[in-house]
Scaffold this motif. Sequence first.
Motif, PDB file in Angstrom:
ATOM      1  N   VAL A  53       0.906  -1.199   0.024  1.00  0.00           N
ATOM      2  CA  VAL A  53       0.043  -0.219  -0.014  1.00  0.00           C
ATOM      3  C   VAL A  53       0.726   1.267  -0.109  1.00  0.00           C
ATOM      4  O   VAL A  53       0.504   2.060  -0.590  1.00  0.00           O
ATOM      5  N   LYS A  54       2.081   1.206   0.586  1.00  0.00           N
ATOM      6  CA  LYS A  54       2.975   2.421   0.533  1.00  0.00           C
ATOM      7  C   LYS A  54       3.405   2.676  -1.022  1.00  0.00           C
ATOM      8  O   LYS A  54       3.548   4.028  -1.160  1.00  0.00           O
ATOM      9  N   SER A  55       3.176   1.793  -1.822  1.00  0.00           N
ATOM     10  CA  SER A  55       3.551   2.296  -3.153  1.00  0.00           C
ATOM     11  C   SER A  55       2.363   3.054  -3.917  1.00  0.00           C
ATOM     12  O   SER A  55       2.428   3.491  -4.817  1.00  0.00           O
ATOM     13  N   PHE A  56       1.349   3.069  -3.253  1.00  0.00           N
ATOM     14  CA  PHE A  56      -0.005   3.553  -3.876  1.00  0.00           C
ATOM     15  C   PHE A  56      -0.635   4.737  -2.909  1.00  0.00           C
ATOM     16  O   PHE A  56      -1.638   5.284  -3.445  1.00  0.00           O
ATOM     17  N   LEU A  97      -5.177  -3.206  -0.434  1.00  0.00           N
ATOM     18  CA  LEU A  97      -3.883  -3.320   0.073  1.00  0.00           C
ATOM     19  C   LEU A  97      -3.722  -2.927   1.564  1.00  0.00           C
ATOM     20  O   LEU A  97      -2.778  -2.883   2.111  1.00  0.00           O
ATOM     21  N   LYS A  98      -4.825  -1.938   1.848  1.00  0.00           N
ATOM     22  CA  LYS A  98      -4.713  -1.129   3.332  1.00  0.00           C
ATOM     23  C   LYS A  98      -4.421  -2.068   4.341  1.00  0.00           C
ATOM     24  O   LYS A  98      -3.819  -1.517   5.218  1.00  0.00           O
ATOM     25  N   ASN A 143      -2.586   8.008   5.221  1.00  0.00           N
ATOM     26  CA  ASN A 143      -1.420   8.742   4.902  1.00  0.00           C
ATOM     27  C   ASN A 143      -0.720   9.274   6.084  1.00  0.00           C
ATOM     28  O   ASN A 143       0.227   9.586   6.241  1.00  0.00           O
ATOM     29  N   ILE A 144      -1.614   9.511   7.352  1.00  0.00           N
ATOM     30  CA  ILE A 144      -1.043   9.948   8.666  1.00  0.00           C
ATOM     31  C   ILE A 144      -0.018   8.653   9.094  1.00  0.00           C
ATOM     32  O   ILE A 144       1.012   8.771   9.596  1.00  0.00           O
ATOM     33  N   ARG A 145      -0.652   7.442   8.912  1.00  0.00           N
ATOM     34  CA  ARG A 145       0.057   6.254   9.455  1.00  0.00           C
ATOM     35  C   ARG A 145       1.646   6.380   8.609  1.00  0.00           C
ATOM     36  O   ARG A 145       2.535   5.666   9.258  1.00  0.00           O
ATOM     37  N   ASP A 149       6.651   8.490   4.266  1.00  0.00           N
ATOM     38  CA  ASP A 149       6.614   7.829   2.810  1.00  0.00           C
ATOM     39  C   ASP A 149       5.777   8.786   1.951  1.00  0.00           C
ATOM     40  O   ASP A 149       5.905   8.983   0.827  1.00  0.00           O
ATOM     41  N   PHE A 150       4.359   9.112   2.479  1.00  0.00           N
ATOM     42  CA  PHE A 150       3.629   9.955   1.715  1.00  0.00           C
ATOM     43  C   PHE A 150       3.880  11.150   1.303  1.00  0.00           C
ATOM     44  O   PHE A 150       3.998  11.836   0.182  1.00  0.00           O
ATOM     45  N   MET A 151       4.831  12.083   2.346  1.00  0.00           N
ATOM     46  CA  MET A 151       5.204  13.364   2.002  1.00  0.00           C
ATOM     47  C   MET A 151       6.419  13.133   1.132  1.00  0.00           C
ATOM     48  O   MET A 151       6.639  14.138   0.254  1.00  0.00           O
ATOM     49  N   SER A 152       7.255  12.103   1.099  1.00  0.00           N
ATOM     50  CA  SER A 152       8.586  11.993   0.246  1.00  0.00           C
ATOM     51  C   SER A 152       7.943  11.930  -1.154  1.00  0.00           C
ATOM     52  O   SER A 152       8.599  12.135  -2.158  1.00  0.00           O
TER      53      SER A 152
END
Length: 192
Positions: A53-56, A97-98, A143-145, A149-152
């Motif tokens: 899920v990090k990739s999405f 994928l969450k 996104n908070i979790r 990764d989200f910000m990057s």
Amino acid sequence: MLDSDDYFENSFCDKAINLFNQSSKVKLVTCYANLVFKKSTNNFVYKPKGGTVKSFLTSNSALGSAMFKKEDWSNCGAYDETMRNGLEDWEFYIRLLKEGGKAEVIEEPLYNYRKRENTTTSRANQAKYHLFNYIFTKHKDLNIRHYDDFMSQLLSKIEKEEHEKFKNRERIEFKIGESILKPLRWIKAIFR
């Protein structure tokens, strides 16, 4: 999932099912895609990345046409039927994928995608920021979790877009157009 004018190569289903059988962590199988443009001979191969899920978090890392298990589809609530303007596949994959699992990519161009004008993808690009806002807000907890990764990823996307803008400004076509339009802009400024 498969649009009516696109098609998978015959071997896709066998290869996808083998990946599902190899690991219970596989929730989605996609592949490389031949992008076929109606009015051009400049076709190319699109290579989605897949992953967890990090990739999405900030973009779709799979094709809109992919294989997943009906049970997983049902367990995560199926497609969001309010998303009529596009990107519903990306939002669905996030939910798929969450809670774990991964999207596998068959590294062969086994999908043939015909690119046409006035498609769902082109309509989604027109409403892109509205759709992004909807998806980011809907999955705020995710996104908070995964904030770092989200910000990057988000900053990396912005940096790439800025780089492309700069690159386009350096092209000879841009410089010629700019020099042709400069006197017209000056005249326009006088009559404001």
